[in-house]
Design a protein around this motif. Structure first.
Motif, PDB file in Angstrom:
ATOM      1  N   ARG A  64      49.827  41.726  44.060  1.00 37.00           N
ATOM      2  CA  ARG A  64      50.896  42.534  42.993  1.00 37.00           C
ATOM      3  C   ARG A  64      49.598  43.265  42.125  1.00 37.00           C
ATOM      4  N   ASN A  65      48.649  42.585  42.081  1.00 33.66           N
ATOM      5  CA  ASN A  65      47.471  42.918  40.965  1.00 33.66           C
ATOM      6  C   ASN A  65      46.121  42.583  41.627  1.00 33.66           C
ATOM      7  N   PRO A  66      45.389  42.767  42.621  1.00 37.57           N
ATOM      8  CA  PRO A  66      44.641  42.783  43.123  1.00 37.57           C
ATOM      9  C   PRO A  66      43.393  42.808  42.817  1.00 37.57           C
ATOM     10  N   GLN A  97      42.490  41.749  54.297  1.00 41.90           N
ATOM     11  CA  GLN A  97      44.061  42.940  53.979  1.00 41.90           C
ATOM     12  C   GLN A  97      43.983  43.439  53.190  1.00 41.90           C
ATOM     13  N   VAL A  98      44.225  43.269  51.993  1.00 39.93           N
ATOM     14  CA  VAL A  98      44.063  43.367  50.377  1.00 39.93           C
ATOM     15  C   VAL A  98      43.816  44.465  50.512  1.00 39.93           C
ATOM     16  N   VAL A  99      41.874  44.341  51.059  1.00 39.82           N
ATOM     17  CA  VAL A  99      41.068  45.797  50.944  1.00 39.82           C
ATOM     18  C   VAL A  99      40.968  47.086  51.919  1.00 39.82           C
ATOM     19  N   GLY A 100      42.019  45.805  53.034  1.00 43.31           N
ATOM     20  CA  GLY A 100      41.782  47.672  54.024  1.00 43.31           C
ATOM     21  C   GLY A 100      41.575  46.945  56.085  1.00 43.31           C
ATOM     22  N   GLY A 101      41.370  45.950  55.567  1.00 40.33           N
ATOM     23  CA  GLY A 101      42.162  44.894  57.326  1.00 40.33           C
ATOM     24  C   GLY A 101      40.684  43.837  57.493  1.00 40.33           C
TER      25      GLY A 101
END
Ligand code: ATP
Length: 341
Positions: free
Chosen positions: A214-216, A238-242
């Protein structure tokens, strides 16, 4: 002239390709600066098990012991017999995993800059499991005040050293695991008193995993126990792209080992398509650690060049397949080396 002995564990799956990339970048530093590396390749993992009957042969342990830091490629099925053993053997108590937004990578937010500081020596993750009978298994979840204090101290020092938000959040599940996580949380709270400049808070692990989506961008330093840290740091990657962009460090008092967050990725092994950024950013963490340990500003500058080169390439949309580009592992590596000098 500073000289460093590095052990390079090539590992399995995409490990050899990634390690070839890391070697190329270290050799570029060798050729273009006063920092010199002596690199010794070390066998460990599934291939070593097939060849020597041991996933972590004694000769490899000796080579690692004789080096100043170890850079490790991912290991396949025998990972637990390699990394968990090394963590215990060298008392690598802090597992540090940054997750950062980089340009032109599809991510949940482009303003993430957080680091997970995961306790590395206790908890269910060390695999103390016993059969009561063939159909019943008990797993021991060890938590000590000593290990909790050590990791909390490391997390607060990390927050002090970052010029970002100066926040530490302790992640646990003390409402259910009242004794074990209760001890972990109480110890973090106690350490927090020594750091009035750091904003300290706590989250239950389920809420933390939700807020990471929600709020990384709200997170700075996350301190947590071993298994929760394993899961949350993969989520953060994963939140920043993998996973291809995820570096990690296993830090002890006198030795440290650096490795990508991800595993051996057998599905893409040998295809020259893996993203080497994970191991190159792990190499940067290694250069920073050596810089700090040996008071060597030069090597810290070389490390920064690695990250800056990756950022410039991504800014120009020059990237590997996993993050939407078409460059091969080798092409991306060559471009990083060229950008650095
Ligand atoms: P482990 O359990 O050992 O962590 P895993 O089965 O979860 O391994 P990983 O090997 O970590 O799987 O990777 C999951 C997937 O992410 C891979 O199958 C691969 O497609 C992708 N991946 C991982 N690392 C990279 C990388 N460096 N470059 C490109 N893709 C990657």
């Amino acid at each position: 002239m500073a000289r460093y002995d590095i052990s390079l564990m090539t590992g399995d799956g995409i490990g050899p390709e990634l390690c070839a990339s890391a070697r190329k970048i270290l050799e570029a530093i060798n050729d273009n600066s006063s920092t010199k590396f002596s690199i010794t390749e070390v066998e460990a993992g599934d291939a070593a098990l097939a060849k020597h009957g041991k996933a972590l042969p004694a000769a490899s342990i000796e080579m690692i012991r004789n080096s100043q830091a170890c850079l490790k490629g991912p290991v396949g099925e025998s990972a637990a017999d390699v990394i968990i053993v090394l963590r215990r053997m060298f008392d690598l108590y802090a597992n540090v995993r940054p997750a950062k937004s980089y340009p032109n990578i599809k991510a949940l937010s482009d303003k993430v800059d957080l680091v997970t500081v995961r306790e590395n020596t206790e908890d269910l993750y060390v695999g103390l499991e016993f059969n009561i009978d063939p159909n019943t298994v008990v797993g021991l979840r060890l938590t000590t005040e000593r290990a909790s204090r050590r990791i909390a101290e490391y997390a607060f020092k990390t927050a002090m050293s970052r010029d970002s938000k100066r926040k530490v959040v302790a992640v646990h599940k003390a409402n259910v695991m009242r004794k074990g996580d209760g001890l972990f949380a109480a110890t973090c709270r106690d350490v927090a008193k020594k750091y009035p400049k750091i904003h300290y808070s706590e989250l239950y692990v389920d809420a933390a995993s939700m807020n990471l989506i929600r709020n990384p961008e709200d997170f700075d330093v996350i301190v947590t126990t071993n298994l929760f840290g394993d899961i949350l740091s993969d989520e953060a990657a994963q939140v920043v792209g993998g996973l291809g962009m995820g570096p990690a460090a296993n830090i002890g008092e006198s030795f440290a080992l650096f490795e990508p967050v991800h595993g051996a990725a057998f599905d893409i092994a040998g295809k020259n398509t893996a993203n080497p950024s994970s191991i190159l950013l792990s190499s940067k963490m290694m250069l920073d650690w050596l810089a700090d340990k040996h008071k060597d500003d030069q090597i810290s500058r070389e490390g920064q060049k690695v990250e800056d080169a990756i950022i410039r390439l991504l800014g120009r949309n020059q990237k590997t397949k996993d993050i939407g580009g078409s460059l091969t592992t080798a092409e991306f590596t060559d471009l990083v080396a060229r950008e650095m000098f």
